[in-house]
Design a protein around this motif. Structure first.
Motif, mmCIF file in Angstrom:
data_model
loop_
_atom_site.group_PDB
_atom_site.id
_atom_site.type_symbol
_atom_site.label_atom_id
_atom_site.label_comp_id
_atom_site.label_asym_id
_atom_site.label_seq_id
_atom_site.Cartn_x
_atom_site.Cartn_y
_atom_site.Cartn_z
ATOM 1 N N ARG A 36 0.830 -1.210 0.000
ATOM 2 C CA ARG A 36 0.000 0.000 0.000
ATOM 3 C C ARG A 36 0.862 1.257 0.000
ATOM 4 O O ARG A 36 0.593 2.212 -0.747
ATOM 5 N N THR A 37 1.912 1.246 0.821
ATOM 6 C CA THR A 37 2.793 2.418 0.905
ATOM 7 C C THR A 37 3.505 2.673 -0.415
ATOM 8 O O THR A 37 3.556 3.803 -0.911
ATOM 9 N N CYS A 38 4.070 1.610 -0.994
ATOM 10 C CA CYS A 38 4.814 1.765 -2.248
ATOM 11 C C CYS A 38 3.892 2.199 -3.392
ATOM 12 O O CYS A 38 4.261 3.050 -4.217
ATOM 13 N N LEU A 39 2.701 1.633 -3.464
ATOM 14 C CA LEU A 39 1.754 2.002 -4.508
ATOM 15 C C LEU A 39 1.356 3.471 -4.382
ATOM 16 O O LEU A 39 1.261 4.189 -5.388
ATOM 17 N N LYS A 40 1.116 3.927 -3.161
ATOM 18 C CA LYS A 40 0.746 5.332 -2.950
ATOM 19 C C LYS A 40 1.891 6.254 -3.342
ATOM 20 O O LYS A 40 1.685 7.277 -4.010
ATOM 21 N N THR A 41 3.122 5.875 -2.966
ATOM 22 C CA THR A 41 4.295 6.687 -3.308
ATOM 23 C C THR A 41 4.464 6.795 -4.818
ATOM 24 O O THR A 41 4.820 7.853 -5.344
ATOM 25 N N ALA A 42 4.193 5.700 -5.520
ATOM 26 C CA ALA A 42 4.368 5.680 -6.972
ATOM 27 C C ALA A 42 3.160 6.233 -7.721
ATOM 28 O O ALA A 42 3.189 6.339 -8.958
ATOM 29 N N GLY A 43 2.080 6.562 -6.991
ATOM 30 C CA GLY A 43 0.917 7.153 -7.638
ATOM 31 C C GLY A 43 -0.111 6.160 -8.134
ATOM 32 O O GLY A 43 -0.913 6.490 -9.013
ATOM 33 N N TYR A 44 -0.133 4.962 -7.563
ATOM 34 C CA TYR A 44 -1.079 3.944 -8.003
ATOM 35 C C TYR A 44 -2.031 3.589 -6.861
ATOM 36 O O TYR A 44 -2.226 2.421 -6.526
ATOM 37 N N ASP A 45 -2.657 4.587 -6.286
ATOM 38 C CA ASP A 45 -3.516 4.362 -5.129
ATOM 39 C C ASP A 45 -4.911 3.865 -5.504
ATOM 40 O O ASP A 45 -5.764 3.675 -4.636
ATOM 41 N N ARG A 46 -5.168 3.588 -6.788
ATOM 42 C CA ARG A 46 -6.444 2.987 -7.192
ATOM 43 C C ARG A 46 -6.424 1.469 -7.034
ATOM 44 O O ARG A 46 -7.467 0.821 -7.107
ATOM 45 N N VAL A 47 -5.241 0.894 -6.833
ATOM 46 C CA VAL A 47 -5.147 -0.546 -6.573
ATOM 47 C C VAL A 47 -5.670 -0.833 -5.168
ATOM 48 O O VAL A 47 -5.265 -0.191 -4.200
ATOM 49 N N GLU A 48 -6.576 -1.800 -5.055
ATOM 50 C CA GLU A 48 -7.087 -2.205 -3.745
ATOM 51 C C GLU A 48 -6.250 -3.364 -3.221
ATOM 52 O O GLU A 48 -6.198 -4.432 -3.837
ATOM 53 N N VAL A 49 -5.583 -3.156 -2.093
ATOM 54 C CA VAL A 49 -4.746 -4.198 -1.482
ATOM 55 C C VAL A 49 -5.481 -4.757 -0.269
ATOM 56 O O VAL A 49 -5.837 -4.024 0.651
ATOM 57 N N VAL A 50 -5.720 -6.060 -0.268
ATOM 58 C CA VAL A 50 -6.553 -6.717 0.734
ATOM 59 C C VAL A 50 -5.702 -7.655 1.583
ATOM 60 O O VAL A 50 -4.881 -8.422 1.052
ATOM 61 N N LEU A 51 -5.915 -7.620 2.897
ATOM 62 C CA LEU A 51 -5.267 -8.551 3.813
ATOM 63 C C LEU A 51 -6.192 -9.744 4.018
ATOM 64 O O LEU A 51 -7.277 -9.623 4.593
ATOM 65 N N ALA A 52 -5.786 -10.920 3.523
ATOM 66 C CA ALA A 52 -6.599 -12.136 3.655
ATOM 67 C C ALA A 52 -5.783 -13.330 3.203
ATOM 68 O O ALA A 52 -4.735 -13.186 2.567
ATOM 69 N N ASP A 53 -6.260 -14.523 3.538
ATOM 70 C CA ASP A 53 -5.660 -15.747 3.020
ATOM 71 C C ASP A 53 -6.057 -15.860 1.553
ATOM 72 O O ASP A 53 -7.242 -16.009 1.221
ATOM 73 N N ALA A 54 -5.082 -15.798 0.660
ATOM 74 C CA ALA A 54 -5.360 -15.760 -0.779
ATOM 75 C C ALA A 54 -6.000 -17.044 -1.280
ATOM 76 O O ALA A 54 -6.553 -17.061 -2.388
ATOM 77 N N GLU A 55 -5.964 -18.115 -0.495
ATOM 78 C CA GLU A 55 -6.626 -19.356 -0.883
ATOM 79 C C GLU A 55 -8.112 -19.113 -1.155
ATOM 80 O O GLU A 55 -8.724 -19.804 -1.967
ATOM 81 N N ASN A 56 -8.687 -18.103 -0.481
ATOM 82 C CA ASN A 56 -10.111 -17.813 -0.626
ATOM 83 C C ASN A 56 -10.400 -16.761 -1.684
ATOM 84 O O ASN A 56 -11.566 -16.434 -1.920
ATOM 85 N N GLY A 57 -9.344 -16.207 -2.310
ATOM 86 C CA GLY A 57 -9.550 -15.140 -3.267
ATOM 87 C C GLY A 57 -10.133 -13.910 -2.598
ATOM 88 O O GLY A 57 -9.982 -13.701 -1.386
ATOM 89 N N VAL A 58 -10.825 -13.082 -3.368
ATOM 90 C CA VAL A 58 -11.538 -11.912 -2.831
ATOM 91 C C VAL A 58 -12.921 -11.914 -3.472
ATOM 92 O O VAL A 58 -13.157 -11.293 -4.513
ATOM 93 N N PRO A 59 -13.865 -12.644 -2.875
ATOM 94 C CA PRO A 59 -15.171 -12.824 -3.520
ATOM 95 C C PRO A 59 -15.969 -11.533 -3.662
ATOM 96 O O PRO A 59 -16.826 -11.440 -4.559
ATOM 97 N N GLU A 60 -15.715 -10.558 -2.799
ATOM 98 C CA GLU A 60 -16.511 -9.327 -2.830
ATOM 99 C C GLU A 60 -16.428 -8.596 -4.161
ATOM 100 O O GLU A 60 -17.371 -7.888 -4.550
#
Length: 402
Positions: A134-158
């Motif tokens: 999140r920090t690096c993306l914001k510094t580089a100007g890519y704050d539209r990327v959504e970074v999620v904390l979760a076990d990736a085995e479940n993906g991001v169903p939302e």
């Protein structure tokens, strides 16, 4: 008169352009869209604390986090493999993309590819990595990327469904959640471990089955969380092991240990040896009982084994006998000839079987991309073949050779 020092931003831009040129020369970059993304995203902002030259090295990964034992838990993958995977994905503007495993840089590249109308979600199980991304993306100007904390085995169903899912960690299996969250015409690019080797495979969804479009040998930090896996190691002697990633196979370990001390049988195929990664995949998916044989460099130096075993080589096993691939110079076969070393009471038979496999590959399948790889979930309404089948936790990998 002294020359004023170059501005660091100018140096980074120059190194970035040189990296893209090198990646083109390596055929890792083949499209203008991927080249433009790599030329735009400031990679060095995601390699905090690293020299600019290291950040823009085309074929070097950078370790981001290690555990207490020094094992890499997260890394900034080499630009080469990131470029290859993005080319495999064929991302188009407006697509919805899920990245499994965060770092920031790859997500920024994806954001460039999907554009303002697209969406990028990146998920990771490690809170330190998520915060860093999140920090690096914001510094580089890519704050539209959504970074999620979760076990990736479940993906991001939302945010599902996704047109593309790109997995940036070594996976032993493909969980049903990833397949469920893929759109009906979606594609998943995943470094999948099969029979002791990881290959990055681009799978297209075809109803309830995944079918490969392309694949290439790769290496990644393994998945954490519920998708993690442990390889099975069978020690035959000091410095000699068999490695099996899938279901444990039954070996006559004592007989194989005795075979190690038996005279070596040598047989040559008369077939060309090249494209070792393609040949290896063929051997691993066509031999009836096979495991990766590893031995130490010391044993190779002492003449007990061929050099092929230092990185691991497919070994065909029959009772208390085994055979494995080797090579020797032979201009008549284009430079090198493939052959077999075998040990044990059935060495002649197991060597003959292995030689036949070498000849069949050379005559029928000696080219890039000859295999067709499918992933068939357990829930799929598809009958499983009897050959080329590798069982996994959530389904099966089927490798055929049309």
């Amino acid at each position: 008169m002294t020359t004023p020092p170059m501005d660091p931003a100018d140096i980074a831009a120059s190194l970035r352009a040189a990296m893209v040129r090198e990646l083109r020369e390596m055929d890792a970059v083949t499209s203008e869209s991927v080249a433009a993304a790599l030329a735009t995203v400031p990679r060095h902002l995601f390699a905090v604390g690293e020299p600019l030259e290291a950040a823009y090295a085309a074929n070097s990964a950078l370790v981001i986090k290690r555990n207490a034992s020094g094992l890499a838990l997260s890394s900034l993958s080499a630009a080469h493999i990131q470029a290859v995977m993005l080319e495999q994905a064929e991302i188009e503007p407006g697509m919805r993309v899920l990245e499994i495993g965060s770092g920031g840089y790859n997500a920024a590249l994806i954001q460039e590819l999907v554009g303002a109308a697209g969406m990028v979600v990146s998920v990771d199980i490690d809170p330190d990595i998520v915060e860093r991304a999140r920090t690096c993306l914001k510094t580089a100007g890519y704050d539209r990327v959504e970074v999620v904390l979760a076990d990736a085995e479940n993906g991001v169903p939302e945010q599902a469904p996704y047109d593309r899912i790109i997995v940036t960690a070594g996976a032993w299996d493909i969980p049903p959640e990833w397949v469920d969250q893929l759109s009906k015409v979606g594609r998943i690019v995943v470094p999948l471990r099969v029979r002791g080797r990881t290959r990055t495979i681009a799978f297209d969804r075809s109803d309830d089955v995944l079918v490969s479009r392309s694949y290439c040998l790769s290496a990644f930090v393994p998945m954490q969380g519920s998708g993690s896996f442990s390889e099975h190691i069978v020690q035959l002697a000091e410095g000699v092991v068999l490695q099996v990633d899938e279901e444990p196979q039954r070996f006559d370990v004592e007989a194989l240990r005795q075979a190690l001390d038996s005279p070596r049988l040598e047989r040559w195929s008369g077939a060309a040896f090249d494209l070792p990664d393609e040949l290896e995949l063929f051997l691993l998916t066509n031999a009836p009982q096979v495991a990766m044989l590893h031995a130490s460099e010391e044993l190779v130096t002492q003449g007990h084994f061929a050099p092929s075993v230092t990185r691991g080589v497919p070994a065909l096993i029959s009772g208390g006998s085994f055979a494995y691939r080797t090579k020797r110079p032979n201009e008549d076969t284009g430079g090198f000839e493939s052959g077999v070393f075998a040990h044990g009471p059935e060495a002649e038979a197991v060597a003959a079987e292995y030689v036949e496999l070498l000849r069949r590959w050379a005559s029928d399948h000696r080219r890039r991309g000859a295999a067709r790889i499918q992933y068939i979930p357990k829930t799929a309404r598809t009958s499983l073949p009897s050959r080329g089948l590798i069982s996994k936790r959530h389904g099966a990998v089927v490798v055929s050779w049309p």
